[in-house]
Motif scaffolding. Structure first.
Motif, PDB file in Angstrom:
ATOM      1  N   CYS A 232       0.899  -1.006   0.152  1.00  0.00           N
ATOM      2  CA  CYS A 232       0.076  -0.139   0.027  1.00  0.00           C
ATOM      3  C   CYS A 232       0.756   1.173  -0.047  1.00  0.00           C
ATOM      4  CB  CYS A 232      -0.746   0.019   1.339  1.00  0.00           C
ATOM      5  SG  CYS A 232      -2.101  -1.323   1.357  1.00  0.00           S
ATOM      6  N   GLU A 233       0.638   2.085  -0.825  1.00  0.00           N
ATOM      7  CA  GLU A 233       1.323   3.438  -0.951  1.00  0.00           C
ATOM      8  C   GLU A 233       0.277   4.322  -0.109  1.00  0.00           C
ATOM      9  OE1 GLU A 233       3.831   6.436  -3.557  1.00  0.00           O
ATOM     10  OE2 GLU A 233       2.240   5.516  -4.385  1.00  0.00           O
ATOM     11  N   SER A 234       0.184   4.330   1.174  1.00  0.00           N
ATOM     12  CA  SER A 234      -1.070   4.877   1.677  1.00  0.00           C
ATOM     13  C   SER A 234      -1.380   6.287   1.459  1.00  0.00           C
ATOM     14  CB  SER A 234      -0.722   4.772   3.350  1.00  0.00           C
ATOM     15  OG  SER A 234      -0.271   3.443   3.851  1.00  0.00           O
ATOM     16  N   GLY A 235      -0.360   7.114   1.501  1.00  0.00           N
ATOM     17  CA  GLY A 235      -0.587   8.493   1.289  1.00  0.00           C
ATOM     18  C   GLY A 235      -1.107   9.043   0.024  1.00  0.00           C
ATOM     19  N   THR A 236      -1.192   7.917  -0.977  1.00  0.00           N
ATOM     20  CA  THR A 236      -1.833   8.253  -2.519  1.00  0.00           C
ATOM     21  C   THR A 236      -3.164   7.616  -2.545  1.00  0.00           C
ATOM     22  OG1 THR A 236      -0.612   6.497  -3.487  1.00  0.00           O
ATOM     23  CG2 THR A 236       0.324   8.684  -3.294  1.00  0.00           C
ATOM     24  N   GLY A 237      -3.492   6.582  -1.556  1.00  0.00           N
ATOM     25  CA  GLY A 237      -4.712   5.804  -1.761  1.00  0.00           C
ATOM     26  C   GLY A 237      -4.390   4.873  -2.385  1.00  0.00           C
ATOM     27  N   ARG A 238      -3.198   4.281  -2.820  1.00  0.00           N
ATOM     28  CA  ARG A 238      -2.812   3.293  -3.986  1.00  0.00           C
ATOM     29  C   ARG A 238      -2.470   2.044  -3.480  1.00  0.00           C
ATOM     30  NH1 ARG A 238       0.484   7.744  -7.525  1.00  0.00           N
ATOM     31  NH2 ARG A 238      -1.515   8.701  -8.648  1.00  0.00           N
ATOM     32  N   LEU A 239      -2.722   0.859  -4.136  1.00  0.00           N
ATOM     33  CA  LEU A 239      -2.400  -0.439  -4.044  1.00  0.00           C
ATOM     34  C   LEU A 239      -1.526  -0.923  -5.269  1.00  0.00           C
ATOM     35  CD1 LEU A 239      -2.254  -3.052  -2.417  1.00  0.00           C
ATOM     36  CD2 LEU A 239      -4.135  -3.838  -3.839  1.00  0.00           C
ATOM     37  N   TRP A 240      -0.223  -1.052  -4.962  1.00  0.00           N
ATOM     38  CA  TRP A 240       0.905  -1.427  -6.133  1.00  0.00           C
ATOM     39  C   TRP A 240       0.978  -3.066  -6.093  1.00  0.00           C
ATOM     40  CZ3 TRP A 240       1.941   2.162  -9.818  1.00  0.00           C
ATOM     41  CH2 TRP A 240       1.812   3.614  -9.471  1.00  0.00           C
TER      42      TRP A 240
END
Length: 358
Positions: A232-240
């Motif tokens: 999780c790239e939490s600060g962007t709301g993304r899952l990579w």
């Protein structure tokens, strides 16, 4: 659908119609840690509705469930709580009536007092329980007679001190051993991650001591699944995700699975499905304006708190569960496989006094 089965907890839960049906179809239940409410939420489907139960744990963060589903551990404020799955054949007396209708019962079997380590992710491995000791910047194991046993430290951390220098938080396991960690910034002074850019986060290999993904915005929850490293790239709301054999990875090696309306943190993967926790961005307790460059601050629509279920093949949202009220901080999400009527016995519950296992 709304649910709140404890009047002392000020929250409302709503879900799409598919969420309980999905849990039933997958024959699983969901464990969710909500550290701002000091609770473990046990969520299961019951026909077209959801049933929610609570286990009280102060400042609960990480959840660790062993691969064989026999051991459950919870990272509480000053201790690690351990639970074991109960064999129904070992129950005697009134115990058999207490667990009637439950297909998985986890009873508390002990705790290890660690002091406040700010333990984040935890995971069961082939030789015991591993925990991310955020306050001391290391991977550790609970042990008798000491607060913890150090297993691994990032190479840029110069000493073992309770100063949370880099905000080490996430742990990915592979073949029963720690494989990757996530942290907010490669820094080596007390709490200096708070002054760093939001985009100085990294994923590091435990075996090579080298970063494998850099320039991330407040990463959490690295996981290995089907040959991929997910995080999780939490600060962007993304899952990579990235194929593990492509690590170290450049930005072009990363595949965006989904971009969601919340602080992504807490990830459990099962087949082609991902359960992802969402939180609202909270204000720092010290009143500072750290991480002002976080992209989620720029969104015009309100952020969501809850759990989203994704199809890993397409990135599409299959089902969603939303919390409102005081329940806005999710740390960890774990799938309890093969159980549709679980019971996690609260250590303070009255039933525990007559639950005998011989």
């Amino acid at each position: 659908m709304n649910a709140s089965d404890d009047n002392t907890l000020n929250y409302v839960m709503s879900s799409c119609a598919r969420f309980p049906l999905l849990l039933n179809a997958m024959r699983c239940s969901l464990l969710v840690s909500a550290h701002n409410l000091d609770c473990l939420f046990v969520i299961r489907g019951c026909g077209e509705s959801l049933v929610v139960e609570h286990v009280r744990q102060p400042r609960l963060l990480g959840i660790a469930l062993s691969d064989d589903q026999q051991c459950l551990s919870l990272a509480s404020y000053q201790q690690i709580w351990d639970y074991r799955r109960v064999d129904p054949a070992a129950l005697v007396g009134e115990s058999t009536h207490i667990v009637a209708g439950k297909d998985a019962v986890y009873s508390p079997c002990g705790s290890t007092v660690t002091g406040h380590l700010n333990t984040h992710d935890m995971a069961w491995g082939t030789d015991g329980l591993y925990m991310v000791n955020t306050r001391f910047n290391c991977i550790a194991k609970p042990t008798d007679g000491k607060s913890f046993e150090v297993v691994w430290m990032p190479p840029f951390i110069s000493e073992l001190v309770p100063e949370d220098r880099c905000h080490l938080n996430g742990l990915a396991m592979k073949d029963g051993r720690p494989a990757y960690v996530s942290y907010f910034s490669q820094v080596n002074s007390p709490y200096s991650w708070r002054q760093a850019s939001s985009f100085s986060g990294e994923i590091m290999s435990v075996t090579t001591h080298q970063p494998v993904v850099t320039g991330l915005c407040l990463p959490h929850s690295p996981r290995i699944h089907d040959g991929y490293l997910y995080f999780c790239e939490s600060g962007t709301g993304r899952l990579w995700r990235c194929l593990e054999d492509r690590l170290p990875a450049s930005r072009t090696d990363l595949e965006l699975v989904a971009e969601l309306n919340g602080f992504t943190r807490g990830l459990s993967l099962m087949g082609d499905v991902a359960f992802v926790g969402l939180s609202v961005v909270r204000r720092p307790k010290d009143g500072s304006a750290r991480h002002a460059d976080m992209p989620l601050h720029q969104l015009r629509e309100p952020l969501s708190s809850g759990v989203v279920v994704l199809d890993l093949r397409s990135g599409e949202v299959i089902a969603n569960l939303t919390f409102s009220g005081d329940l806005n901080q999710i740390y960890d999400v774990e799938v309890l496989k093969g159980s549709t009527t679980p019971w996690i016995v609260d250590a303070e519950s009255a039933e525990l006094s007559d639950l005998f296992i011989l």
